[in-house]
Every structure is written in structure tokens, then in C-alpha cells.
Scaffold this active site. Structure first.
Site, PDB file in Angstrom:
ATOM      1  N   HIS A  57       0.742  -1.170  -0.179  1.00 51.79           N
ATOM      2  CA  HIS A  57      -0.144  -0.007  -0.012  1.00 51.79           C
ATOM      3  C   HIS A  57       0.920   1.093   0.118  1.00 51.79           C
ATOM      4  O   HIS A  57       1.908   1.324   0.379  1.00 51.79           O
ATOM      5  CB  HIS A  57      -0.892  -0.022   1.228  1.00 51.79           C
ATOM      6  CG  HIS A  57      -1.946  -0.966   1.260  1.00 51.79           C
ATOM      7  ND1 HIS A  57      -3.032  -1.000   2.227  1.00 51.79           N
ATOM      8  CD2 HIS A  57      -2.082  -2.122   0.447  1.00 51.79           C
ATOM      9  CE1 HIS A  57      -3.713  -1.858   1.842  1.00 51.79           C
ATOM     10  NE2 HIS A  57      -3.287  -2.822   0.827  1.00 51.79           N
ATOM     11  N   GLU A  59       0.889   3.850   1.931  1.00 48.54           N
ATOM     12  CA  GLU A  59       1.520   4.213   3.132  1.00 48.54           C
ATOM     13  C   GLU A  59       2.863   3.339   3.643  1.00 48.54           C
ATOM     14  O   GLU A  59       3.647   3.917   4.123  1.00 48.54           O
ATOM     15  CB  GLU A  59       0.418   3.925   4.418  1.00 48.54           C
ATOM     16  CG  GLU A  59      -0.823   4.766   3.991  1.00 48.54           C
ATOM     17  CD  GLU A  59      -1.929   4.207   3.446  1.00 48.54           C
ATOM     18  OE1 GLU A  59      -3.050   4.123   3.839  1.00 48.54           O
ATOM     19  OE2 GLU A  59      -1.732   3.244   2.319  1.00 48.54           O
ATOM     20  N   CYS A  87      -6.071   1.753   5.865  1.00 44.94           N
ATOM     21  CA  CYS A  87      -6.661   0.421   6.497  1.00 44.94           C
ATOM     22  C   CYS A  87      -6.193   0.185   7.557  1.00 44.94           C
ATOM     23  O   CYS A  87      -5.301   0.644   8.168  1.00 44.94           O
ATOM     24  CB  CYS A  87      -6.683  -0.593   5.155  1.00 44.94           C
ATOM     25  SG  CYS A  87      -4.776  -1.168   5.110  1.00 44.94           S
ATOM     26  N   CYS A  90      -2.250  -0.766   7.560  1.00 39.41           N
ATOM     27  CA  CYS A  90      -1.741   0.495   7.462  1.00 39.41           C
ATOM     28  C   CYS A  90      -1.638   1.386   8.714  1.00 39.41           C
ATOM     29  O   CYS A  90      -0.564   1.847   9.094  1.00 39.41           O
ATOM     30  CB  CYS A  90      -1.985   1.425   6.221  1.00 39.41           C
ATOM     31  SG  CYS A  90      -1.420   0.654   4.724  1.00 39.41           S
TER      32      CYS A  90
END
Length: 149
Positions: A57, A59, A87, A90
Site C-alpha cells: 500500500h 502508506e 486500512c 496501514c
């Protein structure tokens, strides 16, 4: 929050540039930047398709890059700007970095960490949601509309 001549919107625009990079790579358009002392020290965008890695992701990419820049795993006195609410994975990673602030654009009602009733971020982490939410949300909405044609 004003950061001298810079604002949360200024840095969110930089995160949107990262999201656009993801979109051009046929990735879900989420982008992130990490700021320390009014300076961007890392950038990231979704690479889950490119790397065939569900953890890639935006992040996570930014956390790794920032830790390498700083030379340590803790991101105290840093701010994460991300175009979509993190999410749970993260947000958990943000907890472990002890990042000072998390600023996100669009809320993610299906997968965002705020849907949990238990606190998931570090107790000292400040959270600001909805910064440039419309621009951030529209990028994702348009991406999925295009996918469904």
C-alpha cells in the site's frame, strides 16, 4: 494545520500526485507522502499489482522510505499525508512507527481503520480526516468507474 507557508492541503496535493502515479500504473490510485520539518522525506503510491504484494500500500511504501531516510524505524515528529483513510494494516504500521500525525483525504467506510471501535493508532498520534476529501475520493471513484466499463 498551517505549517509556515505550507498547509495540510499543500502536502495533500503532493500525495495526490503520488495517487496519479498509481493510477497511471493501473493501481488503485492512493498516494502518500511523509513530512518532517516542513519537508517531504518520502513518497509512496499503491504497488500491490505491480509487486504482486497485498501489503504494498502507499502508506507502507512511504513508511519504509521514510525510515530509510531517517535511519531508524520511529517516525516521531513526522506527518503522514495519504489520499485515502488508512486500512487496518496501514494504521497498525503507523502505530508501530509512532508517527505524530496522520492526515488523510477521503474516508473509506468499507476498509478504513476508523470503522473499528478500538483505538488502533498510537495514543500520541493526531488524526485529521477529510482534507481535500472530494478531490481524493473522486480520483478513486473515477478509477473504479473506468474499470467497470
Amino acid at each position: 494545520m498551517k505549517l509556515g507557508v505550507f498547509s495540510d492541503e499543500h502536502f495533500m496535493k503532493e500525495a495526490l500526485k503520488e495517487a496519479e502515479k498509481a493510477r497511471l500504473q493501473n493501481e488503485v490510485p492512493v498516494g502518500a507522502v511523509i513530512v518532517f520539518d516542513k519537508r517531504i522525506i518520502s513518497r509512496g503510491h499503491n504497488l500491490t499489482e505491480t509487486l504482486n504484494d497485498v501489503t504494498a500500500h502507499a502508506e507502507m511504501q512511504a513508511f519504509t522510505s521514510a525510515a530509510n531516510f531517517i535511519g531508524g524505524k520511529y517516525l516521531k515528529d513526522c506527518t503522514l499525508y495519504v489520499t485515502l483513510e488508512p486500512c487496518v494494516m496501514c494504521a497498525g504500521a503507523a502505530y508501530w512507527t509512532q508517527i505524530s500525525r496522520v492526515v488523510f483525504g477521503a474516508y473509506d467506510e468499507k476498509r478504513g481503520f476508523s470503522r473499528l471501535s478500538a483505538p488502533i493508532l498510537h495514543p500520541s498520534t493526531e488524526v485529521v480526516g477529510g482534507v481535500m476529501a472530494e478531490a481524493c475520493g473522486n480520483l478513486i471513484t473515477e478509477f473504479f468507474k473506468e474499470k467497470r466499463k
